[in-house]
Design an enzyme around this catalytic site. Structure first.
Site, PDB file in Angstrom:
ATOM      1  N   LYS A   2      -8.055   6.007 -19.569  1.00 40.82           N
ATOM      2  CA  LYS A   2      -8.350   6.501 -20.912  1.00 40.82           C
ATOM      3  C   LYS A   2      -7.085   6.435 -21.780  1.00 40.82           C
ATOM      4  O   LYS A   2      -6.588   5.363 -22.043  1.00 40.82           O
ATOM      5  CB  LYS A   2      -8.925   7.921 -20.814  1.00 40.82           C
ATOM      6  CG  LYS A   2      -9.986   8.090 -19.711  1.00 40.82           C
ATOM      7  CD  LYS A   2     -11.272   7.342 -19.973  1.00 40.82           C
ATOM      8  CE  LYS A   2     -12.226   7.284 -18.782  1.00 40.82           C
ATOM      9  NZ  LYS A   2     -12.579   8.565 -18.172  1.00 40.82           N
TER      10      LYS A   2
ATOM     11  N   ARG B 131       0.845  -1.206   0.000  1.00 37.96           N
ATOM     12  CA  ARG B 131       0.000   0.000   0.000  1.00 37.96           C
ATOM     13  C   ARG B 131       0.878   1.252   0.000  1.00 37.96           C
ATOM     14  O   ARG B 131       0.574   2.245  -0.657  1.00 37.96           O
ATOM     15  CB  ARG B 131      -0.965   0.032   1.194  1.00 37.96           C
ATOM     16  CG  ARG B 131      -1.693   1.376   1.331  1.00 37.96           C
ATOM     17  CD  ARG B 131      -3.008   1.345   2.095  1.00 37.96           C
ATOM     18  NE  ARG B 131      -3.026   0.435   3.208  1.00 37.96           N
ATOM     19  CZ  ARG B 131      -2.391   0.645   4.367  1.00 37.96           C
ATOM     20  NH1 ARG B 131      -1.715   1.756   4.566  1.00 37.96           N
ATOM     21  NH2 ARG B 131      -2.445  -0.252   5.327  1.00 37.96           N
TER      22      ARG B 131
ATOM     23  N   TYR C 266     -16.325  16.319 -16.041  1.00 42.03           N
ATOM     24  CA  TYR C 266     -16.670  14.904 -16.081  1.00 42.03           C
ATOM     25  C   TYR C 266     -17.749  14.646 -15.019  1.00 42.03           C
ATOM     26  O   TYR C 266     -17.626  15.122 -13.877  1.00 42.03           O
ATOM     27  CB  TYR C 266     -15.419  14.075 -15.799  1.00 42.03           C
ATOM     28  CG  TYR C 266     -15.699  12.611 -15.630  1.00 42.03           C
ATOM     29  CD1 TYR C 266     -16.141  11.848 -16.711  1.00 42.03           C
ATOM     30  CD2 TYR C 266     -15.559  11.991 -14.402  1.00 42.03           C
ATOM     31  CE1 TYR C 266     -16.426  10.502 -16.556  1.00 42.03           C
ATOM     32  CE2 TYR C 266     -15.831  10.642 -14.238  1.00 42.03           C
ATOM     33  CZ  TYR C 266     -16.271   9.911 -15.317  1.00 42.03           C
ATOM     34  OH  TYR C 266     -16.547   8.579 -15.165  1.00 42.03           O
TER      35      TYR C 266
ATOM     36  N   ASP D  36      -7.156  18.513 -14.671  1.00 46.84           N
ATOM     37  CA  ASP D  36      -7.487  17.169 -15.173  1.00 46.84           C
ATOM     38  C   ASP D  36      -7.054  17.133 -16.635  1.00 46.84           C
ATOM     39  O   ASP D  36      -7.657  17.750 -17.497  1.00 46.84           O
ATOM     40  CB  ASP D  36      -9.001  16.934 -15.020  1.00 46.84           C
ATOM     41  CG  ASP D  36      -9.440  15.556 -15.521  1.00 46.84           C
ATOM     42  OD1 ASP D  36      -8.707  14.937 -16.318  1.00 46.84           O
ATOM     43  OD2 ASP D  36     -10.534  15.112 -15.130  1.00 46.84           O
TER      44      ASP D  36
HETATM   45  C1  LIG Z   1     -13.146   9.036 -16.942  1.00 43.66           C
HETATM   46  C2  LIG Z   1     -12.774  10.363 -16.447  1.00 43.66           C
HETATM   47  C3  LIG Z   1     -12.540  10.584 -15.083  1.00 43.66           C
HETATM   48  C4  LIG Z   1     -12.731   9.504 -14.034  1.00 43.66           C
HETATM   49  O1  LIG Z   1     -11.786   8.492 -14.166  1.00 43.66           O
HETATM   50  P1  LIG Z   1     -12.053   6.961 -13.753  1.00 43.66           P
HETATM   51  O2  LIG Z   1     -10.788   6.284 -14.138  1.00 43.66           O
HETATM   52  O3  LIG Z   1     -13.260   6.498 -14.529  1.00 43.66           O
HETATM   53  O4  LIG Z   1     -12.321   6.947 -12.283  1.00 43.66           O
HETATM   54  C5  LIG Z   1     -12.144  11.854 -14.693  1.00 43.66           C
HETATM   55  N1  LIG Z   1     -11.983  12.856 -15.594  1.00 43.66           N
HETATM   56  C6  LIG Z   1     -12.217  12.675 -16.914  1.00 43.66           C
HETATM   57  C7  LIG Z   1     -12.020  13.812 -17.843  1.00 43.66           C
HETATM   58  C8  LIG Z   1     -12.616  11.433 -17.378  1.00 43.66           C
HETATM   59  O5  LIG Z   1     -12.862  11.273 -18.686  1.00 43.66           O
END
Ligand SMILES: *Cc1c(COP(=O)(O)O)cnc(C)c1O
Length: 380
Positions: free
Chosen positions: A196, A47, A99, A171
């Site tokens: 992604k 962890r 998001y 982000d």
């Molecule tokens: C998918 C996404 C998230 C969340 O990520 P997860 O891996 O699904 O928890 C946050 N920000 C954006 C822009 C996303 O496309």
């Protein structure tokens, strides 16, 4: 080291015990000690740190030009870890198009613990300046946003946050460090849904934070260690493998994205195409300034404004798969109002422009002619 070399070599070493070129998947929870409190190597318990995760975290720090990378069990777990830096009474200014899961966390979890959130259009940064007071602790930006491809001028926001001693988080999921480098433009921390583009093959859920300074990195590592949403060794390996081809995939995502945006922009049934690469896009100038190309995400709506038209389209696509998520090698299509952004109340969706006939496409790296053919037949 240039970016295309960093994706492959950044922070990477051959395994010292075997010379293995790829980091082994250290599928172990714990590490032997020779005497109480004296571990054999640098590791104690997974962890806190695991060597496969460390290899990924060093790659993340390298490609985002940060001092410290941290890998989480999801993108939202990464955001959650960062949000634990704040307490009741603190205020956070965020963009008004986010998001859906980020918005849900802010409004359903952290608002209840007394943190106050403001949502503003950052096309006009006076909207940000007007809200700043002594309680303002962070500006949270997603650029481009999901699903409307709104942008924030990262360098301009950084000027405001620096002048007011406020943390600035970006982000960077949609752009990836291949297209834009928020830490170089003045941000303090970058967040990724590594699910992604970073992993890129729709086979792992993962998240990341990359801190500009070692000090912030250490604080965030403590919060991660203390709350526990770390990424497992196998998943760390998969994300790391994905990163090695990030630059190759992104190049094709961008080429295909531009062509799809152009095709849709000239289609008689399509009303608005949301793509930062189009000269008609309201944030095109900002995009040109801070992004090296315009990405693989394209949203559009219909001249008819009819929800049924978007549903018919999504039922007809064949090469595009109707599914949530984005950023994988395969093309995906999504209906934000009914799928990814259903957790945002209808009036709020309408307010920011997520209409009931909006479609979001994640353009994959298939042959562009097949993709255009598929869109063509699904639009008739
Ligand atoms: C998918 C996404 C998230 C969340 O990520 P997860 O891996 O699904 O928890 C946050 N920000 C954006 C822009 C996303 O496309």
């Amino acid at each position: 080291m240039k970016f295309n070399t960093k994706t492959i070599h950044g922070g990477q070493h051959h395994d010292p015990s075997t010379g293995a070129v790829m980091p082994p998947v250290f599928q172990t929870t714990t590490f032997a000690q020779t005497s109480p409190g004296k571990p054999i190597g640098d590791y104690v318990y997974s962890r806190s740190a695991n060597p496969t995760r460390t290899a990924l975290e060093e790659a993340l720090a390298s490609i985002e030009n940060g001092a410290k990378g941290l890998a989480f069990s999801s993108g939202l777990a990464a955001t959650d870890c960062l949000l634990r830096s704040f307490k009741a009474g603190d205020e956070i200014i965020a963009m008004d198009d986010l998001y859906g899961g980020t918005y849900r966390m802010f409004t359903k979890i952290y608002k209840n613990s007394g943190i106050k959130f403001h949502y503003v259009d950052m096309n006009d940064l006076d909207n940000v300046r007007a809200l700043i007071n002594e309680n303002t602790k962070m500006v949270w930006v997603e650029t481009p946003t999901n699903p409307l491809m709104k942008l924030a001028d990262i360098a301009a926001v950084a000027k405001i946050t620096k002048a007011n001693n406020i943390l600035f988080a970006v982000d960077n999921t949609f752009a990836t460090p291949y297209l834009q480098n928020p830490l170089d433009l003045g941000a303090d921390v970058v967040m990724h849904s590594a699910t992604k583009y970073l992993a890129g093959h729709s086979d792992v859920v993962a998240g990341a934070l990359i801190a500009k300074t070692a000090e912030l990195g250490q604080q965030l590592h403590f919060q991660q260690f203390a709350t526990g949403a770390t990424l497992g060794p196998m998943d760390s390996f998969l994300v790391l493998r994905g990163i090695k081809t990030l630059h190759l995939r992104m190049q094709r995502h961008c080429e295909n994205g531009e062509k799809v945006a152009e095709f849709l922009n000239n289609h008689p049934k399509v009303k608005t195409v949301y793509y930062p690469g189009l000269a008609s896009h309201p944030y095109h100038e900002v995009a040109k300034k801070q992004m090296s190309a315009f990405g693989g995400m394209v949203s559009f709506d219909f001249v008819s404004g009819a929800k049924q038209d978007s549903i018919d389209f999504l039922e007809k696509v064949k090469i595009f798969t109707l599914a949530e998520s984005l950023g994988g090698v395969e093309s995906l299509a999504n209906h934000p109002a009914l799928m990814t952004h259903a957790s945002i109340p209808e009036d709020k969706r309408k307010e920011v422009g997520i209409t009931d006939d909006l479609v979001r496409l994640s353009i994959g790296v298939e042959d562009i002619e097949d993709l255009i053919e598929d869109l063509k037949q699904a639009l008739t």
